[in-house]
Write an enzyme that holds these catalytic residues in place. Structure first.
Site, PDB file in Angstrom:
ATOM      1  N   CYS A 149       0.336  -2.088   1.473  1.00  0.00           N
ATOM      2  CA  CYS A 149       0.437  -3.183   2.450  1.00  0.00           C
ATOM      3  C   CYS A 149       0.892  -2.736   3.828  1.00  0.00           C
ATOM      4  CB  CYS A 149       1.383  -4.260   1.926  1.00  0.00           C
ATOM      5  SG  CYS A 149       0.805  -4.910   0.355  1.00  0.00           S
ATOM      6  N   CYS A 151       7.339  -4.316   3.096  1.00  0.00           N
ATOM      7  CA  CYS A 151       7.400  -3.542   1.856  1.00  0.00           C
ATOM      8  C   CYS A 151       5.968  -3.195   1.466  1.00  0.00           C
ATOM      9  CB  CYS A 151       8.039  -4.369   0.748  1.00  0.00           C
ATOM     10  SG  CYS A 151       7.165  -5.928   0.441  1.00  0.00           S
TER      11      CYS A 151
END
Length: 436
Positions: free
Chosen positions: A100, A420
């Site tokens: 991500c 994250c």
């Protein structure tokens, strides 16, 4: 009145600025982009950037794109999208992947190239098309098919075909799961929420906040990074379609999505599968000014962190925030705008609790005291990944350009972007408003 704090420019180091950042509307998978390919979305974002900046295509020295689930035909999607968007074929392009934080990595790769004096102008971005992900034959079937390809005689071919068994036809699907821990990210989020005592109600309330703020920002025309995209054979898409403020009552009716029956993570308090692409024009400050551009923001210090992917998969922001603040010589109180990636409401709330815990700082981070939790009135106030959507490879650029736009609107100086990522990794970066 904007507070005047010291600027973070360092002597002898090239200042890197964001001139502009755009994204095509982020759409729920299976909607208007369903029949396209990833390079189509990336090309549309690049064309949107060219239209908005009028930057001459041959001035761009390098293009870097982030993506997570690669389309096999266009594994270097940066190059295919750049050629499709009409960039010079002399401009090199490469693709990075870091779950991500792939477009964060694309951006910081560009920052590094400019700081090192390799380039003056870099386009960075990211793309994800979750509507169409590669599904493979089983390994046994792949082996058989490759051997079959080399078989010379009919006899050899028939002999190979006769060995195929029904289980050979079971396909391999890509999963949003940890390879090392074999656990889906939703499961990890549920365990994390439980570990930090984050209730189902808190998660639903946070998700509702995200959707409500996103709807308000959309209605007020604050999401200026969105550029329209005329989908071939379909209408022009002009806005994100996943923003859906519901009610706590409606959200409360949903069953747990991962840990059944007692889990707290549901479809309503998680980010949804999203198609989208983003693109940013990054330059050395001197080049931007020489070309007559008014930069939006400086890209300042950044850090990458990584932890144990089993128990600390989604705690990247907690580890990265104090590190990047120390690197920049700032405190949490100096930050005017926070833009954190929202994978799950439970993940955001667990990070806020971890950041506000001396015990966690001392026992897990080797720090004397906590960094503190960002105040919610400065936090993701135009919505986040839960509501705007999260095309894995494209979110990092959205976070940075939103931070820049919010700083300008709110008269702040420093923004902190954090996210994250799968593999227990994380990223944080300081964005400083360009003096107006």
């Amino acid at each position: 009145q904007p507070k005047t704090k010291k600027s973070l420019g360092k002597t002898g180091v090239k200042n890197v600025v964001v001139v502009e950042g755009v994204r095509i509307p982020f759409l729920q998978s299976g909607t208007s982009y369903a029949d396209l390919m990833p390079h189509d979305l990336a090309r549309a974002a690049l064309q949107g950037l060219l239209t908005r900046t009028s930057v001459p295509r041959d001035v761009v020295d390098y293009i870097v794109y982030g993506t997570v689930i690669q389309e096999v035909k266009t594994s270097n999607v940066a190059r295919e999208a750049a050629l499709g968007a009409g960039f010079s074929d002399k401009t090199p392009a490469h693709t990075v992947t870091m779950a991500c934080i792939s477009s964060n990595q694309a951006m910081t790769t560009g920052v590094g190239m400019i700081a090192a004096g390799q380039c003056d102008v870099v386009v960075a971005g990211g793309v994800e098309l979750m509507s169409d992900v590669p599904i493979r034959h089983s390994r046994k079937m792949r082996k058989t098919m490759l051997t079959l390809n080399r078989a010379k005689t009919l006899g050899q071919k028939l002999s190979l075909i006769s060995k195929i068994r029904p289980d050979y036809f079971t396909p391999e699907l890509p999963a949003v799961a940890e390879f090392s821990a074999s656990e889906t990210m939703g499961h990890s989020a549920d365990r994390l929420a439980a570990a930090f005592g984050v209730s189902r109600l808190e998660q639903d309330e946070y998700a509702l906040r995200s959707h409500t703020l996103a709807k308000k920002a959309q209605d007020e025309g604050l999401l200026q990074d969105v550029v329209p995209f005329k989908v071939p054979g379909k209408d022009t898409v002009t806005k994100d379609n996943g923003i859906r403020p519901s009610s706590l009552e409606q959200m409360g009716k949903l069953k747990p999505a991962f840990v059944k029956p007692y889990g707290t993570v549901t479809a309503a308090n998680s980010s949804f599968l999203t198609d989208g692409a983003s693109a940013m024009l990054i330059m050395s400050e001197e080049k931007a000014l020489a070309m007559g551009y008014k930069p939006k923001a400086y890209l300042r210090d950044f850090v990458y962190v990584s932890q144990d992917p089993k128990d600390q998969l989604l705690l990247g922001p907690t580890y990265a925030t104090p590190k990047v603040l120390e690197k920049a010589g700032l405190t949490l109180g100096d930050i005017d705008v926070f833009e954190f990636h929202e994978a799950f409401a439970g993940q955001i709330l667990a990070n806020l609790k971890a950041m506000d815990s001396d015990w966690f700082a001392q026992n897990y981070m080797g720090r004397k005291s906590k960094v503190g939790a960002p105040p919610l009135d400065k936090f993701n106030t135009w919505g986040g990944s839960l509501s705007l959507g999260h095309p894995f490879g494209a979110t990092g650029c959205r976070l940075v350009i939103t931070a820049a736009h919010r700083l300008k609107k709110e008269g702040g100086q420093y923004g902190l972007v954090a996210a994250c990522a799968a593999g227990g990794q994380g990223h944080a970066m300081i964005v400083e408003l360009y003096p107006q």
